[in-house]
Structure formats: structure tokens, C-alpha cells
Scaffold this motif. Structure first.
Motif, PDB file in Angstrom:
ATOM      1  N   VAL A  54       0.859  -1.188   0.000  1.00  0.00           N
ATOM      2  CA  VAL A  54       0.000   0.000   0.000  1.00  0.00           C
ATOM      3  C   VAL A  54       0.894   1.236   0.000  1.00  0.00           C
ATOM      4  CG1 VAL A  54      -1.765   1.295   1.247  1.00  0.00           C
ATOM      5  CG2 VAL A  54      -1.823  -1.188   1.272  1.00  0.00           C
ATOM      6  N   ALA A  94      -7.510  -1.030   2.910  1.00  0.00           N
ATOM      7  CA  ALA A  94      -6.828  -2.321   2.772  1.00  0.00           C
ATOM      8  C   ALA A  94      -6.364  -2.827   4.131  1.00  0.00           C
ATOM      9  CB  ALA A  94      -5.628  -2.201   1.841  1.00  0.00           C
ATOM     10  N   ASN A 116      -7.628  -5.656  -0.403  1.00  0.00           N
ATOM     11  CA  ASN A 116      -8.451  -4.456  -0.555  1.00  0.00           C
ATOM     12  C   ASN A 116      -9.775  -4.611   0.184  1.00  0.00           C
ATOM     13  OD1 ASN A 116      -6.735  -2.931  -2.366  1.00  0.00           O
ATOM     14  ND2 ASN A 116      -7.243  -4.459  -3.921  1.00  0.00           N
ATOM     15  N   ARG A 122      -4.425  -6.995  -3.017  1.00  0.00           N
ATOM     16  CA  ARG A 122      -3.686  -5.795  -3.407  1.00  0.00           C
ATOM     17  C   ARG A 122      -2.274  -6.176  -3.825  1.00  0.00           C
ATOM     18  NH1 ARG A 122      -5.421  -0.675  -2.218  1.00  0.00           N
ATOM     19  NH2 ARG A 122      -3.862   0.922  -2.591  1.00  0.00           N
ATOM     20  N   ALA A 151      -1.909 -10.081  -7.471  1.00  0.00           N
ATOM     21  CA  ALA A 151      -2.627  -8.793  -7.437  1.00  0.00           C
ATOM     22  C   ALA A 151      -3.928  -8.900  -8.234  1.00  0.00           C
ATOM     23  CB  ALA A 151      -1.751  -7.680  -7.996  1.00  0.00           C
TER      24      ALA A 151
END
Length: 197
Positions: A54, A94, A116, A122, A151
Motif C-alpha cells: 500500500v 486495505a 483491498n 492488493r 494482485a
């Protein structure tokens, strides 16, 4: 003559004790002087790892202060995990889990797994491992992009029963000559997605 030998032994022992004491005092002083810097370096290293999942621009809370230790009772994973929640203006965007798979070929594999708010992945990154160089170490982004395939995936994409390596009838590639390592990572990611739902 014996008296001179005793004096020499006592003198040598005294010198050794003195230097040991000086060494211990110096070690304690250096540790005390550097403890704040060591703690700050550890904090920055942790943030750097979490920022691989993130970006700092995506949240505005204190990510490290959000940490929770979670007990786990999942076969193949260590019995605790850390969970960090990234939020923007009070809304969670997240969760990042720090977990350890116990199913690696050469030992535990520590991972960070970002999920997420819509329960899609993510990203996944390896923190540490002892897998075989040239084979199992392809789970590192510096060696291969294999781990980037997670992802955007979720338990619906692919379906839960497809969350396995291809050799086991699933959708995820393994490495030539190294199936155990990718299997451990896929299993860990699937389990974390399951507990996050």
C-alpha cells in the motif's frame, strides 16, 4: 618462584577481568545511545515492506499503530499473524497481514499479504525465507515476477477449488524443480483471503 607465578597469574586475571568489565560497560553504553536509532530503523524498514503493498499516498492513518496481533489455528501457518489496516479519512482501504507459512521447502516463509476492502488481493511480498537459491527463491520480486500474479485475485477469481499450483490441479504456476515453495505461498495467500472475508 611460586610466589612470582601466583602474582603473574593474579595480574593476568585482574587485567582480563578489567578489560571484560570495560567491554561490558562500553557495550551497554553503545546500546543505550543507539536504541532509539535502532528502533527508528526497524520502524522504517517495516513501513518500507508495507509500502510495497500500500503506497503511503493511498492512506493517511498511522499504519504501524493500527497493528493487531491475531491468533491463528490454520494448518501450515504460524499460530499468530499481524494485521495492519490502511485507512483514508477514516475509511479502511486495505488490510495487510504479516504471516508465516510453515510449509516452505527449507523452512518458514514470511509474507505480507494486502487485501483491498472488496476482498481482492492488493499484493503479496516475501519478507524472509530460506528457500533454495536458483529454485525456490523465485518467490522474491528481485529474482522473478511470479509473486506479482496475485494482485487483483480473490477467492472468486479463481474459484476457491482452483487456489492450488497447476501440479495439484490449480491455476498457479510452480517453478521447474520447485513445487513445494510456490505451493506454500499459494496456500498461505488462500488462507489469509479466507480469514479476511
Amino acid at each position: 618462584m611460586a610466589n612470582d607465578n601466583l602474582k603473574a597469574i593474579w595480574r593476568a586475571g585482574s587485567m582480563l577481568a578489567f578489560f571484560a568489565l570495560v567491554g561490558v560497560v562500553l557495550l551497554v553504553v553503545v546500546q543505550w545511545l543507539t536504541k532509539d536509532q535502532i528502533a527508528e530503523n526497524a520502524r522504517l524498514m517495516k513501513l518500507q515492506r508495507l509500502h510495497e503493498i500500500v503506497s503511503a499516498a493511498d492512506y493517511n492513518n498511522d499504519l504501524l499503530a493500527s497493528a493487531q496481533t491475531l491468533p491463528l489455528s490454520i494448518e501450515g501457518l504460524a499460530d499468530t499473524a499481524k494485521k495492519y489496516t490502511a485507512s483514508k479519512s477514516g475509511t479502511a482501504i486495505a488490510d495487510i497481514y504479516e504471516v508465516t507459512s510453515l510449509q516452505g521447502y527449507s523452512g518458514p516463509i514470511s509474507l505480507v499479504i494486502g487485501i483491498n476492502a472488496d476482498n481482492s488481493l492488493r499484493g503479496v511480498r516475501v519478507i524472509s525465507h530460506k528457500e533454495t537459491p536458483g529454485l525456490g527463491d523465485k518467490i522474491e520480486t528481485s529474482k522473478d515476477d511470479w509473486i506479482l500474479q496475485f494482485a487483483g485475485k480473490s477467492l472468486q477469481n479463481p474459484e476457491l477449488n482452483r487456489w492450488k499450483v497447476r501440479k495439484d490441479g490449480g491455476d498457479f504456476d510452480q517453478f521447474t524443480g520447485a513445487t513445494i515453495t510456490p505451493r506454500a505461498v499459494v496456500n498461505a495467500v488462500r488462507e489469509v483471503l479466507s480469514i479476511n472475508e
